[in-house]
Design an enzyme around this catalytic site. Sequence first.
Site, mmCIF file in Angstrom:
data_model
loop_
_atom_site.group_PDB
_atom_site.id
_atom_site.type_symbol
_atom_site.label_atom_id
_atom_site.label_comp_id
_atom_site.label_asym_id
_atom_site.label_seq_id
_atom_site.Cartn_x
_atom_site.Cartn_y
_atom_site.Cartn_z
ATOM 1 N N GLU A 132 19.627 -25.320 62.079
ATOM 2 C CA GLU A 132 18.466 -24.519 61.672
ATOM 3 C C GLU A 132 17.241 -25.215 62.232
ATOM 4 O O GLU A 132 17.068 -26.413 62.034
ATOM 5 C CB GLU A 132 18.406 -24.437 60.145
ATOM 6 C CG GLU A 132 17.069 -23.992 59.566
ATOM 7 C CD GLU A 132 16.585 -22.642 60.099
ATOM 8 O OE1 GLU A 132 17.367 -21.673 60.031
ATOM 9 O OE2 GLU A 132 15.446 -22.564 60.582
ATOM 10 N N HIS B 195 20.541 -3.799 47.810
ATOM 11 C CA HIS B 195 20.356 -2.357 47.971
ATOM 12 C C HIS B 195 21.604 -1.575 47.614
ATOM 13 O O HIS B 195 22.730 -2.018 47.843
ATOM 14 C CB HIS B 195 19.977 -2.037 49.416
ATOM 15 C CG HIS B 195 18.568 -2.408 49.754
ATOM 16 N ND1 HIS B 195 17.483 -1.626 49.419
ATOM 17 C CD2 HIS B 195 18.063 -3.497 50.375
ATOM 18 C CE1 HIS B 195 16.377 -2.213 49.830
ATOM 19 N NE2 HIS B 195 16.700 -3.362 50.412
ATOM 20 N N SER C 168 16.554 -5.657 56.992
ATOM 21 C CA SER C 168 16.961 -5.015 55.751
ATOM 22 C C SER C 168 18.080 -4.030 56.060
ATOM 23 O O SER C 168 18.009 -3.338 57.071
ATOM 24 C CB SER C 168 15.770 -4.278 55.144
ATOM 25 O OG SER C 168 16.167 -3.601 53.996
ATOM 26 N N CYS D 246 2.510 -22.895 34.595
ATOM 27 C CA CYS D 246 2.590 -21.432 34.644
ATOM 28 C C CYS D 246 4.038 -20.950 34.541
ATOM 29 O O CYS D 246 4.329 -19.963 33.901
ATOM 30 C CB CYS D 246 1.970 -20.895 35.930
ATOM 31 S SG CYS D 246 0.272 -21.410 36.193
ATOM 32 N N CYS E 185 -1.292 -19.851 38.840
ATOM 33 C CA CYS E 185 -2.287 -20.789 39.405
ATOM 34 C C CYS E 185 -1.882 -21.238 40.801
ATOM 35 O O CYS E 185 -2.628 -21.950 41.472
ATOM 36 C CB CYS E 185 -2.561 -21.970 38.474
ATOM 37 S SG CYS E 185 -1.586 -23.454 38.782
#
Lengths: 569, 408
Positions: free
Chosen positions: A114, A132, A425, A491, A526
């Site tokens: 990679e 999907h 996709s 958060c 944040c």
Amino acid sequence: MTYAEKVSKILAKKGYVGVRAEDFGGAVRLSGETDSWEAALEAGRLAVNKKRSRGVVNDIVPRDFIPEPARMPGITDKSLDGFETDVLVIGGGIVGAAIARELTRYAVKVAVVEKEYDVATAQSARNDGMIHAGIDLKPDCKKVKYNVRGNKMYDALSQELDVPIERPGQLVLYTARWQKYLFPFIRLRGARNGIPVYPVSPEGVKEYVREPGLNYGGFMCPSAGVVSPYLMTIALMENAAHNGAKIFVDTAVTGMELKEGKIVSVDTNRGTIYPKVVINAAGVFSDKIAEMAGDRHFTIHPRRGVEAVLDKKAYPKAKCVVGKFVISGSSGSGHTKGGGVIVTIDRNLLLGPSARECAERENEATTREELDEVFEKQSRLAPEVKRSDIITYFAGTRAATYEEDFVVEKSEVTSNFIQAAGIQSPGVTAAPAIAEDAARWAVREVLGELRKNPSFDPYRKGIPVVREMDKEARAKLIAENPDFGEIVCRCEEISKGEIIAALRTPLKVDSVDAVKRRVRAGMGRCQGGFCQPSVVKIISEELGIPPEKVGKKGAGSEVAPYPKKGGGV
Amino acid sequence: MNYGVIVIGGGPAGLKAACSAAEKGLKVLIIEREARLGGILKQCVHDGFGVIRFGEKLTGPEYAYRDVSEVKRLGIEYLTGTFVTDIYAKEGGYVVETTSAKGLRSDFSEKIVLATGCRERTPRQVNIHGTRPAGVLTAGACQNFVNLKGLLPGKRVVILGSGDIGLIMARRLTLEGAKVIGVYEAKPSPSGLQRNIRQCLDDFGIPLHLQTTVTDVYGQKRVEAVRVSRVDEAMNPVGEGEIVECDLLVVSVGLIPENELAEKLGLTLDPATKGIAVDQYMMSAEKEGVYAVGNALHVHDLVDYVSEGAALAGEDAARDRKRNPVKVDVSGPAYVVPQYIDVSAIGEKTVFYLRSPREMARAKLMLYADGELVAEKRFRNVKPPEMIRASFKFTAEDSVTLRLEEDV
């Protein structure tokens, strides 16, 4: 008349005087020049014919565009020089990860390269995470075949890899009252592809969207699900590594040596690798890899999508994925499935994606216009969604081919080359199914048979998520390891223990964004304003590297690169 | 454990509220999520704190030290590294659940003081586009790196936003040897205090570009440049703008009170302050026994007033009063805190904190009680970034009105 001659005629008629078409091993290759990049793209589209050609190879040089070279790793060494493997997977996205894991089921040596600093940084991190249903895909294409198969594999994957999925379903809203009369056809199409679907009345719509902006009813695809696409990629790769696969990040393929229709070696920035079989899962660069391997019959024309992430407070505004009905075939222009309001596994909503052709393969910059477009379009589905709900936005580039279908095949030209290319996709959904086929082809090529790896362990344990644990389990975990009691990202309520755990997983990572994708520290409202300095400190302490060397996304991206005299407190 | 009051947040607001309550005899618990008490003051190493309250210029840590010392002197119990995971009402009080390295904990108190401070608006919340490289930080995060971690995040700096933290960071980064190319502000006037414009920019020759914003970030691994553009009155960029090379973009574009716990308690937020609505003792008008103080209530520009308001809440927590809150009828100011007056408990003096929506050379603030004008105050050089504090002695029975007008 050959197909190439026919394309030449079409192009001439349309005024592409500087463009030539020729046969290219069963594909059609375009060359010459156009004034603009858009014209080159349009010429490519005109040359598509899935029945008469293997694909479009578009080598037209637009006069207004100088392509950027691919982002390359900062490192050059010889650490992999002479490395031998049975199978080499190029690309550490969800497709490469699924293939790598699948390969480890068999008695073969597996390696993955990679070019980025981590797996799942491009398309696999920059999508909406939908599993999907596939109702909107045309029958008889590879996309639908792999989508339907892949969708069904997700429950087992989720369980084995400890990556949560949910199936909230996808609600497709009609844009006009008369469209409900199309439902029998939709049901038929679903039945042909093995996709369940049922009608939803306007009253029923309100159960899913608190305040629908469009309500002529619609239909529901209950098999549609959501997953964190980067977490799934990471989990697949971790499990592959656990089962013996070698994962090399910061490693880019720069060339290949072929002899008698076979790949002999693969050059990288870290030396030459000697694989028996090469699998192309290189995303937006998959045509470049195909070219190196001598079997280029398609071209990637990147298509950027922008998505907006909404505050978790907006989550109750939609209970499932909500999209708009688009009558397929009615227009050739749109190549997104329309997107919509997407619930995520992490309890955010997403708006998007947009779809804009984009000259650069790695242009992941957002623009004001695209975000505005996404918000205007998708917030209409649930008008309760406000601009101020947006906490961040991102862009990704899809690896679209001119044929707009996946290239999943054992090469007819280069005998030890397999392609899982042009995956856009629904790539997340399709990846596990693509991986089954690609791995089998590769293993047969190496071993001549499908011999199993007897010690394959399909299970991977995820990092504990303290915010989702019941009190008893959470208290027990903290008693065992107090770091799980200390909250760093307020958060998202992520503990120090989770961050340290992310740094101790089988894929060694050392960057702030790599930690973020694994445990969500910095993904809240944040956006890391509070926790980033702490995350840098934890990485530094855990890995024993100076804090000024800790990067946001690999080498060269140090968050605070200059130590002050006297240091910190 | 049971407490008279649990104070959530150990910054200046929480510390002062806790001390005031303890002095009145309440059993107090302070819960702080960070490792040490002091809140954001810990990283505010510049001076200018405490001029009103102590009559001297202190640094942030010095100011915090005074309150922390007081907490220790009074023997107030506090938990650090402790994060509130849940809060809910239960039989005459509130349950607060927390996590820390010591484990999970559940405490009960009759009253709650929310002193959770605020967070910063992010670059994406002001529509900055482009790539997402290293070298884009909010001013507070940048301040944390420089002042607490001892790390300088960049050497060629663009600052967006002329809020106080942005201005302070312009000076701080300059003192640390970085070149601050400029401070850009989308509004037609600066957002920070005038004294900070002078002391942090003018004294160092750092240019301030008004009606100009950053629209895009360039660079893959690290910021290489940003695009800055002029904006029109609607704050939309006009024209192509220009490219400014830099390796750090610091964004100081406003603070948002952190009120996730208040929302968990079912309280609604005032859209103008983004905090809960309170009476003159900082108690929620909606829910008995819940107070909000400091920047969680509304964003202050001086910590001295944070402490003043927090003291009112702490003292009030120690008493029981039959409440009769009346909504203050407001005309003129951008916002007023308190939003309600408990007319049954009006004390010696009642303090209002407010902001003007625009600059005025002379302004007049008028207070009406039960329809009658009872007091008038005049102010000079009123500006939105500078909070107005007005203290009145008055009584009322069923209505209170506050009007701010240009004084001609």
